[in-house]
Write a protein that holds these residues in place. Sequence first.
Motif, PDB file in Angstrom:
ATOM      1  N   ARG A  67       4.791  -4.958   4.991  1.00 13.15           N
ATOM      2  CA  ARG A  67       5.848  -4.835   3.984  1.00 13.15           C
ATOM      3  C   ARG A  67       5.389  -4.029   2.759  1.00 13.15           C
ATOM      4  NH1 ARG A  67      10.708  -7.284   3.632  1.00 13.15           N
ATOM      5  NH2 ARG A  67      11.528  -7.650   1.560  1.00 13.15           N
ATOM      6  N   ARG A  68       6.357  -3.372   2.151  1.00 11.12           N
ATOM      7  CA  ARG A  68       6.174  -2.593   0.920  1.00 11.12           C
ATOM      8  C   ARG A  68       5.149  -1.476   1.064  1.00 11.12           C
ATOM      9  NH1 ARG A  68       7.833  -5.847  -4.329  1.00 11.12           N
ATOM     10  NH2 ARG A  68       9.396  -7.130  -3.333  1.00 11.12           N
ATOM     11  N   ASN A  69       5.395  -0.653   2.064  1.00  7.15           N
ATOM     12  CA  ASN A  69       4.651   0.572   2.273  1.00  7.15           C
ATOM     13  C   ASN A  69       5.658   1.710   2.345  1.00  7.15           C
ATOM     14  OD1 ASN A  69       1.596   0.318   2.821  1.00  7.15           O
ATOM     15  ND2 ASN A  69       2.459  -1.485   3.815  1.00  7.15           N
ATOM     16  N   GLN A  70       5.212   2.869   2.706  1.00  6.29           N
ATOM     17  CA  GLN A  70       6.086   4.033   2.838  1.00  6.29           C
ATOM     18  C   GLN A  70       6.514   4.229   4.294  1.00  6.29           C
ATOM     19  OE1 GLN A  70       7.016   5.556  -0.008  1.00  6.29           O
ATOM     20  NE2 GLN A  70       5.728   4.025  -1.001  1.00  6.29           N
ATOM     21  N   LEU A  71       6.309   3.233   5.119  1.00  8.06           N
ATOM     22  CA  LEU A  71       6.596   3.333   6.548  1.00  8.06           C
ATOM     23  C   LEU A  71       8.099   3.364   6.818  1.00  8.06           C
ATOM     24  CD1 LEU A  71       4.129   0.540   7.666  1.00  8.06           C
ATOM     25  CD2 LEU A  71       3.795   2.970   8.024  1.00  8.06           C
ATOM     26  N   PRO A  72       8.578   4.373   7.541  1.00  9.95           N
ATOM     27  CA  PRO A  72       9.993   4.374   7.910  1.00  9.95           C
ATOM     28  C   PRO A  72      10.271   3.357   9.020  1.00  9.95           C
ATOM     29  CG  PRO A  72       8.907   6.285   8.820  1.00  9.95           C
ATOM     30  CD  PRO A  72       7.890   5.575   7.959  1.00  9.95           C
ATOM     31  N   SER A  73       9.235   3.054   9.813  1.00  9.11           N
ATOM     32  CA  SER A  73       9.342   2.057  10.880  1.00  9.11           C
ATOM     33  C   SER A  73       7.929   1.658  11.279  1.00  9.11           C
ATOM     34  CB  SER A  73      10.089   2.622  12.090  1.00  9.11           C
ATOM     35  OG  SER A  73       9.346   3.684  12.654  1.00  9.11           O
ATOM     36  N   ASN A  81       0.854  -1.178   0.000  1.00  7.10           N
ATOM     37  CA  ASN A  81       0.000   0.000   0.000  1.00  7.10           C
ATOM     38  C   ASN A  81       0.893   1.231   0.000  1.00  7.10           C
ATOM     39  OD1 ASN A  81      -3.005  -0.609   0.182  1.00  7.10           O
ATOM     40  ND2 ASN A  81      -2.140  -2.082   1.616  1.00  7.10           N
ATOM     41  N   GLN A  82       0.325   2.354   0.267  1.00  8.58           N
ATOM     42  CA  GLN A  82       1.058   3.620   0.301  1.00  8.58           C
ATOM     43  C   GLN A  82       1.000   4.232   1.702  1.00  8.58           C
ATOM     44  OE1 GLN A  82       2.730   4.550  -2.502  1.00  8.58           O
ATOM     45  NE2 GLN A  82       1.951   2.614  -3.305  1.00  8.58           N
ATOM     46  N   LEU A  83       1.049   3.390   2.722  1.00  9.42           N
ATOM     47  CA  LEU A  83       0.907   3.859   4.098  1.00  9.42           C
ATOM     48  C   LEU A  83       2.157   4.608   4.556  1.00  9.42           C
ATOM     49  CD1 LEU A  83      -0.612   0.622   5.663  1.00  9.42           C
ATOM     50  CD2 LEU A  83      -1.837   2.691   4.973  1.00  9.42           C
ATOM     51  N   PRO A  84       2.019   5.883   4.953  1.00 12.25           N
ATOM     52  CA  PRO A  84       3.171   6.620   5.474  1.00 12.25           C
ATOM     53  C   PRO A  84       3.404   6.324   6.951  1.00 12.25           C
ATOM     54  CG  PRO A  84       1.293   8.072   5.333  1.00 12.25           C
ATOM     55  CD  PRO A  84       0.853   6.743   4.772  1.00 12.25           C
ATOM     56  N   SER A  85       2.374   5.787   7.619  1.00 20.62           N
ATOM     57  CA  SER A  85       2.486   5.420   9.028  1.00 20.62           C
ATOM     58  C   SER A  85       1.385   4.424   9.356  1.00 20.62           C
ATOM     59  CB  SER A  85       2.359   6.657   9.928  1.00 20.62           C
ATOM     60  OG  SER A  85       1.060   7.210   9.807  1.00 20.62           O
ATOM     61  N   ALA A  86       1.573   3.729  10.444  1.00 22.35           N
ATOM     62  CA  ALA A  86       0.537   2.818  10.935  1.00 22.35           C
ATOM     63  C   ALA A  86      -0.046   3.458  12.192  1.00 22.35           C
ATOM     64  CB  ALA A  86       1.123   1.455  11.251  1.00 22.35           C
ATOM     65  N   THR A 108       3.037 -13.448  16.443  1.00 18.78           N
ATOM     66  CA  THR A 108       4.102 -14.421  16.211  1.00 18.78           C
ATOM     67  C   THR A 108       4.778 -14.208  14.865  1.00 18.78           C
ATOM     68  OG1 THR A 108       2.538 -16.017  15.296  1.00 18.78           O
ATOM     69  CG2 THR A 108       3.035 -16.207  17.653  1.00 18.78           C
ATOM     70  N   PHE A 109       4.192 -13.386  14.004  1.00 14.00           N
ATOM     71  CA  PHE A 109       4.758 -13.129  12.683  1.00 14.00           C
ATOM     72  C   PHE A 109       4.596 -11.655  12.361  1.00 14.00           C
ATOM     73  CE2 PHE A 109       4.385 -12.493   8.146  1.00 14.00           C
ATOM     74  CZ  PHE A 109       5.454 -13.220   7.644  1.00 14.00           C
ATOM     75  N   LEU A 110       5.708 -11.019  12.052  1.00 15.66           N
ATOM     76  CA  LEU A 110       5.686  -9.620  11.634  1.00 15.66           C
ATOM     77  C   LEU A 110       6.540  -9.489  10.398  1.00 15.66           C
ATOM     78  CD1 LEU A 110       5.060  -6.608  12.019  1.00 15.66           C
ATOM     79  CD2 LEU A 110       7.098  -6.481  13.449  1.00 15.66           C
ATOM     80  N   ASN A 111       5.904  -9.194   9.289  1.00 12.36           N
ATOM     81  CA  ASN A 111       6.621  -8.904   8.063  1.00 12.36           C
ATOM     82  C   ASN A 111       6.658  -7.393   8.032  1.00 12.36           C
ATOM     83  OD1 ASN A 111       7.643  -8.617   5.526  1.00 12.36           O
ATOM     84  ND2 ASN A 111       6.430 -10.282   4.685  1.00 12.36           N
ATOM     85  N   ARG A 112       7.764  -6.859   8.474  1.00  9.66           N
ATOM     86  CA  ARG A 112       7.792  -5.428   8.716  1.00  9.66           C
ATOM     87  C   ARG A 112       8.344  -4.642   7.556  1.00  9.66           C
ATOM     88  NH1 ARG A 112      12.433  -3.462  10.540  1.00  9.66           N
ATOM     89  NH2 ARG A 112      14.090  -4.928  10.886  1.00  9.66           N
ATOM     90  N   VAL A 113       8.574  -3.412   7.832  1.00 11.34           N
ATOM     91  CA  VAL A 113       8.814  -2.423   6.815  1.00 11.34           C
ATOM     92  C   VAL A 113      10.172  -2.524   6.134  1.00 11.34           C
ATOM     93  CG1 VAL A 113       8.179  -0.053   6.421  1.00 11.34           C
ATOM     94  CG2 VAL A 113       7.795  -1.016   8.658  1.00 11.34           C
ATOM     95  N   GLN A 114      11.195  -2.189   6.806  1.00  9.09           N
ATOM     96  CA  GLN A 114      12.536  -2.132   6.236  1.00  9.09           C
ATOM     97  C   GLN A 114      13.502  -2.824   7.180  1.00  9.09           C
ATOM     98  OE1 GLN A 114      12.984  -0.920   3.298  1.00  9.09           O
ATOM     99  NE2 GLN A 114      11.070   0.122   3.020  1.00  9.09           N
ATOM    100  N   PRO A 115      14.536  -3.418   6.669  1.00  2.79           N
ATOM    101  CA  PRO A 115      15.519  -4.058   7.544  1.00  2.79           C
ATOM    102  C   PRO A 115      16.430  -3.073   8.263  1.00  2.79           C
ATOM    103  CG  PRO A 115      16.150  -4.310   5.257  1.00  2.79           C
ATOM    104  CD  PRO A 115      14.782  -3.651   5.270  1.00  2.79           C
ATOM    105  N   HIS A 116      16.315  -1.786   7.980  1.00  2.62           N
ATOM    106  CA  HIS A 116      17.228  -0.818   8.603  1.00  2.62           C
ATOM    107  C   HIS A 116      16.685  -0.237   9.908  1.00  2.62           C
ATOM    108  CE1 HIS A 116      14.648   1.833   6.160  1.00  2.62           C
ATOM    109  NE2 HIS A 116      14.881   2.706   7.086  1.00  2.62           N
ATOM    110  N   THR A 117      15.765  -0.926  10.557  1.00  2.03           N
ATOM    111  CA  THR A 117      15.244  -0.445  11.839  1.00  2.03           C
ATOM    112  C   THR A 117      15.515  -1.481  12.927  1.00  2.03           C
ATOM    113  OG1 THR A 117      13.083  -1.294  11.227  1.00  2.03           O
ATOM    114  CG2 THR A 117      13.456   1.060  10.872  1.00  2.03           C
ATOM    115  N   PRO A 118      16.796  -1.819  13.202  1.00  5.75           N
ATOM    116  CA  PRO A 118      17.100  -2.869  14.172  1.00  5.75           C
ATOM    117  C   PRO A 118      16.663  -2.532  15.582  1.00  5.75           C
ATOM    118  CG  PRO A 118      19.102  -1.753  13.501  1.00  5.75           C
ATOM    119  CD  PRO A 118      17.993  -1.247  12.615  1.00  5.75           C
TER     120      PRO A 118
END
Length: 100
Positions: A45-51, A24-29, A63-73
Motif C-alpha cells: 500500500r501507498r506506493n506508485q504501483l498501478p497494480s 515507499n516510491q515503488l513504481p513496480s514490484a 493470506t493477507f495482501l494490502n495492495r495498491v489501489q482499489p481500482h484493479t478488480p
Amino acid sequence: NQLTSVPAAICRLTNLTKLNLRRNQLPSAPAEICRLTNLTKLNLRRNQLPSAPAEICRLTNLTFLNRVQPHTPSLLCSLTRHVPCLNHNSAQQQADSSAC
C-alpha cells in the motif's frame, strides 16, 4: 520510506513470511517476488504501483495482501481464484463478483 525499487536480495529470502513495503516510491514490484513462497502477508500500500504483479498469484501461502489501489478488480479476481485463502483488508478492495 524512499525505496524506488525492491532490493534483489529480498527476493532471495525464501523463508520470509511477512513483507511490508508500505509507503515507499515503488513504481513496480519485481516479478521475482514469486520466489517468496512462504510469504503469508504482503503490504504494498501507498506506493506508485498501478497494480501488483500477476506473479503474486504464485504465492499460495499468502493470506493477507494490502495492495495498491482499489481500482484493479481484475487482479483481485485473479488473486482470489489462485489464492483462495486470501483475505482482503478493506471493503474497498473487494471486487464485485460480477467483475470476475
